[in-house]
Design an enzyme around this catalytic site. Structure first.
Site, short mmCIF file in Angstrom:
data_model
loop_
_atom_site.label_atom_id
_atom_site.label_comp_id
_atom_site.label_asym_id
_atom_site.label_seq_id
_atom_site.Cartn_x
_atom_site.Cartn_y
_atom_site.Cartn_z
N THR A 7 -8.89 92.69 93.42
CA THR A 7 -9.42 91.41 93.89
C THR A 7 -9.91 91.63 95.32
O THR A 7 -9.11 91.95 96.21
CB THR A 7 -8.36 90.30 93.83
N LYS A 43 -2.27 98.87 91.00
CA LYS A 43 -2.46 97.47 90.64
C LYS A 43 -2.86 97.43 89.17
O LYS A 43 -4.00 97.14 88.81
CB LYS A 43 -3.53 96.83 91.53
N GLU A 90 8.67 93.99 97.87
CA GLU A 90 7.44 93.22 98.09
C GLU A 90 7.70 91.77 97.75
O GLU A 90 8.82 91.39 97.36
CB GLU A 90 6.31 93.77 97.22
#
Length: 267
Positions: free
Chosen positions: A22, A131, A164
């Site tokens: 993204t 990702k 995270e």
């Protein structure tokens, strides 16, 4: 490779067999573009299928609408194979989406409240940093709270080390030293995280959650939103563990991120 609708036999749909990016785009110019493409290529290589050609990808940001937008790239292994066995000669599929975007500016200025999640991330070094399309852990973790005052949830791995947030990386300052979790066993290595590591002296560390309560400042960040200063950290039951007041320490690292993403500096 083609920009096409996703058929039902696509391996990305069936197994999460693919990667995505993204990318923040302003008036056709992408931010951290090289870093995004490097991670995309690294993910494809790690999963064992070819990445899209660079010239094909470089043509995409110019198609974005005027102003601020998000370019979403999804690359799957394509269709085929028998069950989990991947095809010997995959034909990867590229899907592209342009979406309007407005950053959460109030979070920049006022900071956010976050909480610990009970879900633990599985340790898998072969997927660490990528990702990839299988984000079920993140989906389940995000379902742990519905309080709109809580902006994010923090995740530990199965050994209890902090990794995270559900969709952001984590940074803190402790005893004057900037630190961020090591991501060699699980977690997503964000492009903003890497850009800050390249510019700043930030130590990658293994740390238990209690370390956050010893920090002078705590931030969450990604390549769309920049850095959000954390003003309150809760346990998984919603009880406050520690609070912070936003100060100059917070703004220095925030403004590094603002510059990298083309956002205005914060006073």
């Amino acid at each position: 490779m083609s920009e096409a609708a996703l058929p039902l036999n696509d391996r990305g749909l069936a197994y999460g067999d693919g990667v995505f990016e993204t990318v923040l785009v302003r008036d056709g110019t992408p931010r951290l573009w090289d870093a995004h493409l490097a991670r995309l290529k690294r993910g494809c290589e790690r999963l064992g299928f070819p990445a899209p050609q660079r010239d094909e990808l470089d043509s995409l940001p110019a198609r974005a609408p005027a102003g601020l937008s998000v370019l979403k790239l999804i690359v799957t292994r394509g269709s085929g194979g028998r069950g989990y066995l991947a095809p010997a000669d995959p034909e990867p599929r590229l899907l592209v989406q342009h979406l309007p975007f407005a950053p959460a500016e109030a979070c920049w200025r006022e900071g956010v409240r976050v909480r610990h999640c009970t879900l633990r991330l599985g340790i898998q070094p072969r997927l660490a940093g990528l990702k990839h399309l299988n984000r079920l852990e993140n989906v389940l973790a995000r379902g742990e709270w519905s309080d709109p005052d809580v902006a994010e949830g923090l995740l530990c791995d199965s050994d209890g080390q902090i990794i995270e947030a559900t969709c952001m990386n984590l940074f803190w300052q402790r005893n004057g030293r900037l630190e961020t979790p090591r991501l060699d066993r699980c977690g997503v290595a964000g492009t903003l995280r890497q850009a800050l590591l390249d510019e700043r002296s930030i130590a990658e560390v293994e740390a238990m959650p209690a370390r956050l309560e010893q920090a002078e400042a705590l931030w969450l960040g990604n390549s769309l939103q920049g850095l959000w200063p954390v003003t309150r950290l809760d346990d998984s039951d919603g009880h406050a563990l520690i609070t912070w007041t936003i100060g100059e320490t917070h703004r220095r690292l925030q403004n590094d991120a603002q510059r990298l993403l083309g956002y205005p500096p914060l006073p």
